[in-house]
Design a protein around this motif. Structure first.
Motif, PDB file in Angstrom:
ATOM      1  N   LYS A   4    -109.968  17.561   5.766  1.00  0.00           N
ATOM      2  CA  LYS A   4    -109.303  17.878   7.038  1.00  0.00           C
ATOM      3  C   LYS A   4    -109.629  16.875   8.106  1.00  0.00           C
ATOM      4  CE  LYS A   4    -108.783  22.733   6.160  1.00  0.00           C
ATOM      5  NZ  LYS A   4    -109.144  24.067   6.438  1.00  0.00           N
ATOM      6  N   PRO A  22    -112.223  11.970  20.485  1.00  0.00           N
ATOM      7  CA  PRO A  22    -111.276  11.533  19.457  1.00  0.00           C
ATOM      8  C   PRO A  22    -111.193  12.518  18.292  1.00  0.00           C
ATOM      9  CG  PRO A  22    -113.278  10.252  19.329  1.00  0.00           C
ATOM     10  CD  PRO A  22    -113.387  11.095  20.556  1.00  0.00           C
ATOM     11  N   LYS A  23    -110.117  12.396  17.538  1.00  0.00           N
ATOM     12  CA  LYS A  23    -109.936  13.244  16.359  1.00  0.00           C
ATOM     13  C   LYS A  23    -110.956  12.876  15.285  1.00  0.00           C
ATOM     14  CE  LYS A  23    -104.958  13.817  16.720  1.00  0.00           C
ATOM     15  NZ  LYS A  23    -103.690  13.580  16.038  1.00  0.00           N
ATOM     16  N   MET A  24    -111.284  13.850  14.440  1.00  0.00           N
ATOM     17  CA  MET A  24    -112.166  13.590  13.296  1.00  0.00           C
ATOM     18  C   MET A  24    -111.351  12.896  12.214  1.00  0.00           C
ATOM     19  SD  MET A  24    -115.192  14.684  13.947  1.00  0.00           S
ATOM     20  CE  MET A  24    -115.958  14.839  12.365  1.00  0.00           C
ATOM     21  N   LYS A  25    -111.916  11.874  11.628  1.00  0.00           N
ATOM     22  CA  LYS A  25    -111.207  11.165  10.563  1.00  0.00           C
ATOM     23  C   LYS A  25    -111.442  11.864   9.223  1.00  0.00           C
ATOM     24  CE  LYS A  25    -111.122   6.497  12.381  1.00  0.00           C
ATOM     25  NZ  LYS A  25    -111.540   5.116  12.153  1.00  0.00           N
ATOM     26  N   THR A  26    -110.433  11.771   8.357  1.00  0.00           N
ATOM     27  CA  THR A  26    -110.575  12.254   6.989  1.00  0.00           C
ATOM     28  C   THR A  26    -111.540  11.323   6.258  1.00  0.00           C
ATOM     29  OG1 THR A  26    -108.300  13.027   7.025  1.00  0.00           O
ATOM     30  CG2 THR A  26    -109.296  12.743   4.882  1.00  0.00           C
TER      31      THR A  26
END
Length: 63
Positions: free
Chosen positions: A63, A2-6
């Motif tokens: 980011k 999964p994408k990294m969360k801000t």
């Protein structure tokens, strides 16, 4: 993967300028204001830039 969360705390506290620098709010404005002079409180309302030493870590959180 999964994408990294801000980091949401960083998202609320910092903002990027057009040139890529990081803006922040001043500290010492929430309480015990009676002993601070008007000029000091007025200058604390202004935004400030994050120090260059801390900028890399904050940009990573945004980011």
């Amino acid at each position: 993967m999964p994408k990294m969360k801000t980091k949401s705390g960083a998202k609320k506290r910092f903002a990027l300028t057009g040139t890529g620098k990081v803006k922040r709010k001043q500290a010492f404005t929430s309480h015990i204001l009676t002993k601070k002079h008007k000029k000091r409180k007025r200058n604390l309302q202004k935004t400030a830039m994050v120090a260059s030493v801390d900028e890399k870590g904050i940009l990573a959180m945004l980011k």
